[in-house]
Enzyme design. Structure first.
Site, PDB file in Angstrom:
ATOM      1  N   CYS A 128       0.807  -1.227   0.000  1.00 54.19           N
ATOM      2  CA  CYS A 128       0.000   0.000   0.000  1.00 54.19           C
ATOM      3  C   CYS A 128       0.839   1.275   0.000  1.00 54.19           C
ATOM      4  CB  CYS A 128      -0.956   0.005   1.189  1.00 54.19           C
ATOM      5  SG  CYS A 128      -2.105  -1.389   1.191  1.00 54.19           S
ATOM      6  N   HIS A 164      -3.150   7.164   2.315  1.00 53.83           N
ATOM      7  CA  HIS A 164      -3.580   5.879   1.772  1.00 53.83           C
ATOM      8  C   HIS A 164      -4.980   5.594   2.296  1.00 53.83           C
ATOM      9  CE1 HIS A 164      -4.064   1.726   0.919  1.00 53.83           C
ATOM     10  NE2 HIS A 164      -3.820   1.316   2.153  1.00 53.83           N
ATOM     11  N   ASN A 208     -10.181  -0.023  -0.277  1.00 52.10           N
ATOM     12  CA  ASN A 208      -8.724   0.032  -0.213  1.00 52.10           C
ATOM     13  C   ASN A 208      -8.170  -0.548  -1.510  1.00 52.10           C
ATOM     14  OD1 ASN A 208      -5.992  -0.367   0.244  1.00 52.10           O
ATOM     15  ND2 ASN A 208      -6.249  -1.254   2.278  1.00 52.10           N
TER      16      ASN A 208
END
Length: 319
Positions: free
Chosen positions: A113, A246, A276
């Site tokens: 990520c 993020h 996500n």
């Protein structure tokens, strides 16, 4: 002094939308449970015939159009992905071919990520060192293929998508600084602990996560890496015009903003509509804020991410 500046952004989301209500029919969960714990309402799912390079291609073309550059202008391609098309060649090589960009160096970055942060920092260093003039940096993911759709703790969190930026050489500051970190001692907390041997999968080919541990670690390091960027540039929290974190979990985003003393009005959030998307989440959010006019020339934009590994980092930009 030589700098790099972002001159174009782009994004791509697959057509298929998977809502929380759809998930209610697939796994023991509810729309209310997902919303209150994650902030996610829906996510996108790639078509069976789409690969990470296909998503990247669409996002890249949009960024190139916004920047006014062609494939012939690009002399570096870096792709951040956890879900490559194949083991090798790199997804960056496949994307290069699809774009028709010949001869330039290309490679993938695997920092989960935090991947886009790592890739952007690397491209900035290439440009500052005089090794390239125009770089394409992409985050692209198809997480729907590494999820156990019977595990309600993970399958509700992730989505597919791609975001891209074009960086060019400039004598005016753009990327002010980047700050990258990793601690492999936490590698088992968030992982896909599978491998291929003799044509067979060994271990678990799906996302596994210790949710509470990830939550605590993420808030700690995201706060630290923001202050690190500010100290490097002699700035205060009040100097941040936009925080683009993020997009993992709304509780992590809100908790980080609260600890920093940043109003949520200055935080870009796309999590509710996209879930996500790992390495794609930051460029997707950046593109959304650029295209709707929130981000304006001269503003300070701080990107930050944390992911499996653990990896984490930030990039501070003067737009």
């Amino acid at each position: 002094m030589m700098y790099s500046r972002i001159v174009g952004t782009g994004s791509y989301l697959p057509e298929k939308i998977l809502t929380n209500h759809d998930l209610e029919r697939m796994v023991d969960t509810s729309d209310e449970w997902i919303r209150t714990r994650t902030g996610i309402a829906e996510r996108r799912i790639a078509a069976d015939n789409q690969m990470a390079s296909d998503l990247a291609l669409n996002a890249s073309r949009e960024a190139m159009e916004a920047a006014g550059v062609t494939a012939a202008d690009i002399d570096l391609i870096i792709v951040a992905t956890t879900t490559p098309d194949v083991i090798f060649p790199s997804t960056a090589c496949i994307l290069q071919d699809k774009l028709g960009a010949k001869g330039c160096p290309v490679f993938d970055v695997q920092a989960v990520c935090s991947g886009f942060i790592y890739a952007l920092a690397t491209a900035d260093m290439f440009i500052r060192a005089g090794k390239c003039r125009t770089a394409l940096v992409v985050g692209t993911e198809i997480y729907s293929r590494i999820l156990d759709w019977t595990d309600r703790t993970t399958c509700v969190l992730f989505g597919d998508g791609a975001g891209a930026v074009i960086l060019t050489r400039s004598d005016q500051p753009g990327v002010l600084s980047s700050h990258l970190h990793a601690d492999g001692s936490h590698s088992k907390i968030l992982a896909v602990p599978g491998s291929i041997c003799g044509g067979k999968v060994q271990g678990t080919p799906f996302v596994t996560m210790e949710g509470n541990t990830v939550f605590k670690f993420a808030i700690k390091v995201l706060e630290e890496v923001v202050y690190e960027a500010l100290a490097e540039n002699n700035l205060q929290v009040s100097d941040i015009d936009w925080l683009i974190p993020h997009q993992a979990n709304i509780r992590i985003i809100v908790s980080t903003a609260r600890k920093l003393g940043i109003s949520m009005e200055k935080v870009v959030v796309t999590l509710d509509r996209q879930g996500n998307t790992s390495a794609a989440s930051i460029p997707l959010a950046l593109d959304a804020a650029v295209r709707d006019g929130r981000i304006k020339s001269g503003q300070h934009v701080l990107l930050e991410g944390v992911g499996g590994g653990f990896t984490w980092g930030s990039v501070l930009i003067r737009w």
